[in-house]
Design an enzyme around this catalytic site. Structure first.
Site, PDB file in Angstrom:
ATOM      1  N   HIS A 188       0.833  -1.212   0.000  1.00 53.29           N
ATOM      2  CA  HIS A 188       0.000   0.000   0.000  1.00 53.29           C
ATOM      3  C   HIS A 188       0.870   1.267   0.000  1.00 53.29           C
ATOM      4  O   HIS A 188       0.552   2.255  -0.659  1.00 53.29           O
ATOM      5  CB  HIS A 188      -0.879   0.051   1.258  1.00 53.29           C
TER       6      HIS A 188
ATOM      7  N   GLN B  77     -18.432  -5.568  -1.067  1.00 51.10           N
ATOM      8  CA  GLN B  77     -17.586  -6.448  -1.881  1.00 51.10           C
ATOM      9  C   GLN B  77     -17.255  -7.764  -1.176  1.00 51.10           C
ATOM     10  O   GLN B  77     -16.447  -8.532  -1.672  1.00 51.10           O
ATOM     11  CB  GLN B  77     -16.310  -5.726  -2.327  1.00 51.10           C
TER      12      GLN B  77
ATOM     13  N   GLY C 150      -2.937  -1.543  -6.903  1.00 47.11           N
ATOM     14  CA  GLY C 150      -1.880  -2.544  -6.975  1.00 47.11           C
ATOM     15  C   GLY C 150      -2.157  -3.595  -8.043  1.00 47.11           C
ATOM     16  O   GLY C 150      -3.304  -3.984  -8.279  1.00 47.11           O
TER      17      GLY C 150
ATOM     18  N   LYS D  71      -1.279  -6.579  -7.753  1.00 39.70           N
ATOM     19  CA  LYS D  71      -1.556  -7.879  -7.134  1.00 39.70           C
ATOM     20  C   LYS D  71      -3.002  -8.281  -7.403  1.00 39.70           C
ATOM     21  O   LYS D  71      -3.293  -9.436  -7.669  1.00 39.70           O
ATOM     22  CB  LYS D  71      -1.289  -7.825  -5.637  1.00 39.70           C
TER      23      LYS D  71
END
Ligand code: PAF
Length: 284
Positions: A37, A61, A149, A151
């Site tokens: 982060h 979510q 990100g 990822k």
């Protein structure tokens, strides 16, 4: 660093910065900040003059059986890290502030295609929750740039498509995955791993690397390669959720001619679901 909890205070603080001619950068997060982060915040600082981070564990979510309640909330630590990373404004709204009308009839943003399959299949509704909350944050902050990100590769693709499809005036910047020395991608969910699981966890990234090496050396028998990858993950104690070779830009299944590839995986170690990916090009 200023901290605001309401949309009104957020808008006022951003308006002040904008009136000083500053470019606004946004880093949306769910907190429990790690070096991954912080890399996003620093990237935002390189591309904008005024960096806004948000910390909001977004119920929309999370699926009914997921880790919404146990998701780590570490606000005091997060604040200290953001100050250190030169973040200017932190937005930490409560659920009431983000969803004043409740969530049941909340207008939602759905990005078809790229949000289906992979994590979209294993976590129904997850990406609708992500695209909805990110749209709201974009409308609240109206940033010039926003950093996410790599990822969460599929999430980044969903957000890029959403911004393109809905003509949102924000530039999306992807930031490479930050890994531990042993290769494990940093994730807030790594904190759920037992010491034994933590030792096994780097096998996820090693498996992606092994598959990418084989493809780089000319193998195109993707179903057989994926079977080998799944077997390696199972042998190391993972329960694979998915392992896929996709075209990097569209996330469609890759055929033997595709040259911009990404291998994506999600796998459980005990109760913890880890995701990782490796994007690579077969051009030079
Ligand atoms: O990647 C995350 O942490 C979340 O999905 C995001 C983008 C902050 C939306 O809640």
């Amino acid at each position: 660093m200023n901290i605001v909890k309401t949309v009104a205070d957020l808008r006022a603080a951003v308006a002040r910065a904008r009136s000083e001619g500053k470019r606004i950068g946004l880093v949306p997060t769910m907190g429990n900040l790690h070096d991954g982060h912080i890399a996003l915040v620093k990237k935002a600082g390189q591309r904008a003059d005024f960096v806004v981070a948000s910390i909001f564990v977004n119920p929309l979510q999370f699926g009914a059986n997921e880790d919404l309640d146990s998701y780590p909330r570490t606000l005091a630590d997060d604040q200290a890290k953001l100050v250190e990373a030169n973040c200017h404004l932190l937005f930490t709204p409560g659920v009431e502030e983000m969803y004043p009308g409740g969530m049941q009839y909340q207008t939602q943003v759905r990005v078809p295609g790229v949000s289906e399959g992979l994590c979209g299949q294993s976590r129904p509704g997850h990406f609708d929750g992500v695209s909805t909350v990110v749209t709201k944050l974009f409308n609240m902050v109206q940033p010039d740039i926003a950093v996410f990100g790599e990822k969460d590769f599929q999430q980044l693709a969903v957000i890029r498509n959403m911004v393109r499809d809905l003509n949102m005036p924000v530039q999306i910047i992807g930031e490479p995955i930050v890994r531990r020395a042993d290769g494990l991608a940093l994730s807030s969910r790594n904190g759920y791993l037992t010491p034994d699981e933590l030792q096994k966890a780097p096998v996820l990234q090693q498996t992606l690397r092994t598959l990418a090496n084989a493809i780089e050396q000319g193998r195109r028998d993707y179903p057989a390669l994926l079977a080998e990858g799944n077997a390696a993950l199972s042998a190391a104690g993972f329960r694979p959720d998915y392992l896929e070779i996709r075209e990097a830009s569209t996330l469609r299944p890759a055929d033997a001619q595709a040259t911009e590839l990404v291998i994506l995986a999600a796998a459980y170690l005990g109760k913890t679901r880890l995701i990782d990916n490796l994007a690579f090009s077969l051009h030079g």
